[in-house]
Design a protein around this motif. Structure first.
Motif, PDB file in Angstrom:
ATOM      1  N   SER A  13       0.852  -1.191   0.000  1.00  0.00           N
ATOM      2  CA  SER A  13       0.000   0.000   0.000  1.00  0.00           C
ATOM      3  C   SER A  13       0.882   1.234   0.000  1.00  0.00           C
ATOM      4  O   SER A  13       2.021   1.201   0.459  1.00  0.00           O
ATOM      5  N   GLY A  14       0.338   2.332  -0.529  1.00  0.00           N
ATOM      6  CA  GLY A  14       1.093   3.562  -0.659  1.00  0.00           C
ATOM      7  C   GLY A  14       1.799   3.623  -2.004  1.00  0.00           C
ATOM      8  O   GLY A  14       1.484   2.874  -2.931  1.00  0.00           O
ATOM      9  N   LYS A  15       2.758   4.535  -2.102  1.00  0.00           N
ATOM     10  CA  LYS A  15       3.543   4.680  -3.330  1.00  0.00           C
ATOM     11  C   LYS A  15       4.899   5.263  -2.961  1.00  0.00           C
ATOM     12  O   LYS A  15       5.056   5.926  -1.925  1.00  0.00           O
ATOM     13  N   GLU A  16       5.883   4.990  -3.805  1.00  0.00           N
ATOM     14  CA  GLU A  16       7.204   5.552  -3.578  1.00  0.00           C
ATOM     15  C   GLU A  16       7.958   5.694  -4.886  1.00  0.00           C
ATOM     16  O   GLU A  16       7.720   4.973  -5.846  1.00  0.00           O
ATOM     17  N   LYS A  17       8.858   6.644  -4.880  1.00  0.00           N
ATOM     18  CA  LYS A  17       9.819   6.787  -5.963  1.00  0.00           C
ATOM     19  C   LYS A  17      10.999   5.893  -5.589  1.00  0.00           C
ATOM     20  O   LYS A  17      11.432   5.866  -4.436  1.00  0.00           O
ATOM     21  N   PHE A  18      11.496   5.148  -6.551  1.00  0.00           N
ATOM     22  CA  PHE A  18      12.549   4.162  -6.323  1.00  0.00           C
ATOM     23  C   PHE A  18      13.712   4.508  -7.233  1.00  0.00           C
ATOM     24  O   PHE A  18      13.629   4.345  -8.453  1.00  0.00           O
ATOM     25  N   GLY A  19      14.806   5.005  -6.644  1.00  0.00           N
ATOM     26  CA  GLY A  19      15.977   5.366  -7.432  1.00  0.00           C
ATOM     27  C   GLY A  19      16.716   4.133  -7.908  1.00  0.00           C
ATOM     28  O   GLY A  19      16.776   3.122  -7.212  1.00  0.00           O
ATOM     29  N   ILE A  20      17.296   4.212  -9.108  1.00  0.00           N
ATOM     30  CA  ILE A  20      18.009   3.078  -9.677  1.00  0.00           C
ATOM     31  C   ILE A  20      19.166   3.581 -10.536  1.00  0.00           C
ATOM     32  O   ILE A  20      19.043   4.599 -11.207  1.00  0.00           O
ATOM     33  N   CYS A  21      20.291   2.901 -10.446  1.00  0.00           N
ATOM     34  CA  CYS A  21      21.429   3.176 -11.317  1.00  0.00           C
ATOM     35  C   CYS A  21      22.357   1.966 -11.287  1.00  0.00           C
ATOM     36  O   CYS A  21      22.191   1.070 -10.461  1.00  0.00           O
ATOM     37  N   PRO A  44      22.390  -7.786  -7.718  1.00  0.00           N
ATOM     38  CA  PRO A  44      23.568  -7.229  -7.055  1.00  0.00           C
ATOM     39  C   PRO A  44      24.247  -6.110  -7.850  1.00  0.00           C
ATOM     40  O   PRO A  44      24.869  -5.229  -7.260  1.00  0.00           O
ATOM     41  N   GLU A  45      24.133  -6.119  -9.163  1.00  0.00           N
ATOM     42  CA  GLU A  45      24.733  -5.076  -9.996  1.00  0.00           C
ATOM     43  C   GLU A  45      23.933  -3.778 -10.000  1.00  0.00           C
ATOM     44  O   GLU A  45      24.394  -2.763 -10.511  1.00  0.00           O
ATOM     45  N   ASP A  46      22.707  -3.812  -9.463  1.00  0.00           N
ATOM     46  CA  ASP A  46      21.815  -2.647  -9.465  1.00  0.00           C
ATOM     47  C   ASP A  46      21.897  -1.904  -8.147  1.00  0.00           C
ATOM     48  O   ASP A  46      21.531  -2.447  -7.102  1.00  0.00           O
ATOM     49  N   ALA A  47      22.344  -0.667  -8.183  1.00  0.00           N
ATOM     50  CA  ALA A  47      22.252   0.176  -6.990  1.00  0.00           C
ATOM     51  C   ALA A  47      20.830   0.718  -6.952  1.00  0.00           C
ATOM     52  O   ALA A  47      20.244   1.044  -7.985  1.00  0.00           O
ATOM     53  N   HIS A  48      20.270   0.791  -5.757  1.00  0.00           N
ATOM     54  CA  HIS A  48      18.903   1.271  -5.629  1.00  0.00           C
ATOM     55  C   HIS A  48      18.767   2.153  -4.395  1.00  0.00           C
ATOM     56  O   HIS A  48      19.492   2.000  -3.427  1.00  0.00           O
ATOM     57  N   LYS A  49      17.836   3.095  -4.505  1.00  0.00           N
ATOM     58  CA  LYS A  49      17.570   4.057  -3.435  1.00  0.00           C
ATOM     59  C   LYS A  49      16.059   4.040  -3.197  1.00  0.00           C
ATOM     60  O   LYS A  49      15.308   4.734  -3.873  1.00  0.00           O
ATOM     61  N   PRO A  50      15.600   3.214  -2.254  1.00  0.00           N
ATOM     62  CA  PRO A  50      14.158   3.050  -2.023  1.00  0.00           C
ATOM     63  C   PRO A  50      13.608   4.095  -1.054  1.00  0.00           C
ATOM     64  O   PRO A  50      14.341   4.924  -0.516  1.00  0.00           O
ATOM     65  N   ARG A  51      12.299   4.011  -0.846  1.00  0.00           N
ATOM     66  CA  ARG A  51      11.578   4.776   0.184  1.00  0.00           C
ATOM     67  C   ARG A  51      11.450   6.267  -0.094  1.00  0.00           C
ATOM     68  O   ARG A  51      11.226   7.054   0.811  1.00  0.00           O
ATOM     69  N   LEU A  52      11.570   6.691  -1.327  1.00  0.00           N
ATOM     70  CA  LEU A  52      11.581   8.115  -1.632  1.00  0.00           C
ATOM     71  C   LEU A  52      10.171   8.675  -1.865  1.00  0.00           C
ATOM     72  O   LEU A  52       9.308   7.997  -2.405  1.00  0.00           O
ATOM     73  N   ILE A  53       9.999   9.921  -1.479  1.00  0.00           N
ATOM     74  CA  ILE A  53       8.728  10.630  -1.664  1.00  0.00           C
ATOM     75  C   ILE A  53       8.370  10.679  -3.147  1.00  0.00           C
ATOM     76  O   ILE A  53       9.210  11.005  -3.982  1.00  0.00           O
ATOM     77  N   ALA A  54       7.139  10.356  -3.445  1.00  0.00           N
ATOM     78  CA  ALA A  54       6.590  10.485  -4.794  1.00  0.00           C
ATOM     79  C   ALA A  54       5.463  11.515  -4.701  1.00  0.00           C
ATOM     80  O   ALA A  54       4.333  11.181  -4.376  1.00  0.00           O
TER      81      ALA A  54
END
Length: 150
Positions: A77-85, A125-135
């Protein structure tokens, strides 16, 4: 979503038994009433971590990777922006080996995905991610992170 460089496109099988068990657990389990905590799916090889939190400003989060596990991050439930690089070229900020976590400084360029209720993303493992971000604006999120051992 599948995100990879062609040089490693065939490195992992996202439809092997461990992944299929994780997808089935997410599809068939009534997660909403579950308390935050850890739930086994296939022993120590595949388990679910139920989490509840309020999304954060990107400046408060960090990119991360894992050496021993894939993440399947699923929004209950909810929503988030998920950073990826890509992990390659990132500067390590902190390593917490006992938690299989490596944190990085923000890259010069990155991307993001909007995750809504029912969405999932598989992070290798090759994917850096930044979860939990405000959308848009901060909101409450209930999420499951399924850890799949390599």
């Amino acid at each position: 979503m599948y995100f990879a460089n062609v040089s490693i496109a065939e490195k992992y099988n996202y439809l092997e038994e461990k992944f299929l068990a994780a997808y089935k657990w997410l599809r068939e389990t009534d997660i909403a009433p579950l308390d935050d905590g850890t739930y086994p799916i296939i022993g120590e090889d595949v388990y679910a971590s139920v989490q509840s939190y309020t999304t954060i400003d990107p400046s408060e989060g960090s990119y991360e990777t894992h050496e021993k596990f894939f993440d399947i991050q699923y929004i209950v439930s909810g929503k988030e922006k998920f950073g990826i690089c890509k992990r390659d070229g990132l500067k390590v900020k902190e390593t917490i080996a006992e938690r299989d976590l490596i944190f990085y400084d923000d890259p010069d360029m990155d991307g993001s995905v909007l995750l809504l209720q029912g969405d999932l993303i598989v992070v290798a493992p090759e994917d850096a991610h930044k979860p939990r971000l405000i959308a848009g604006e901060a909101c409450a999120v209930k999420k499951v992170v399924v850890k799949v051992k390599i």
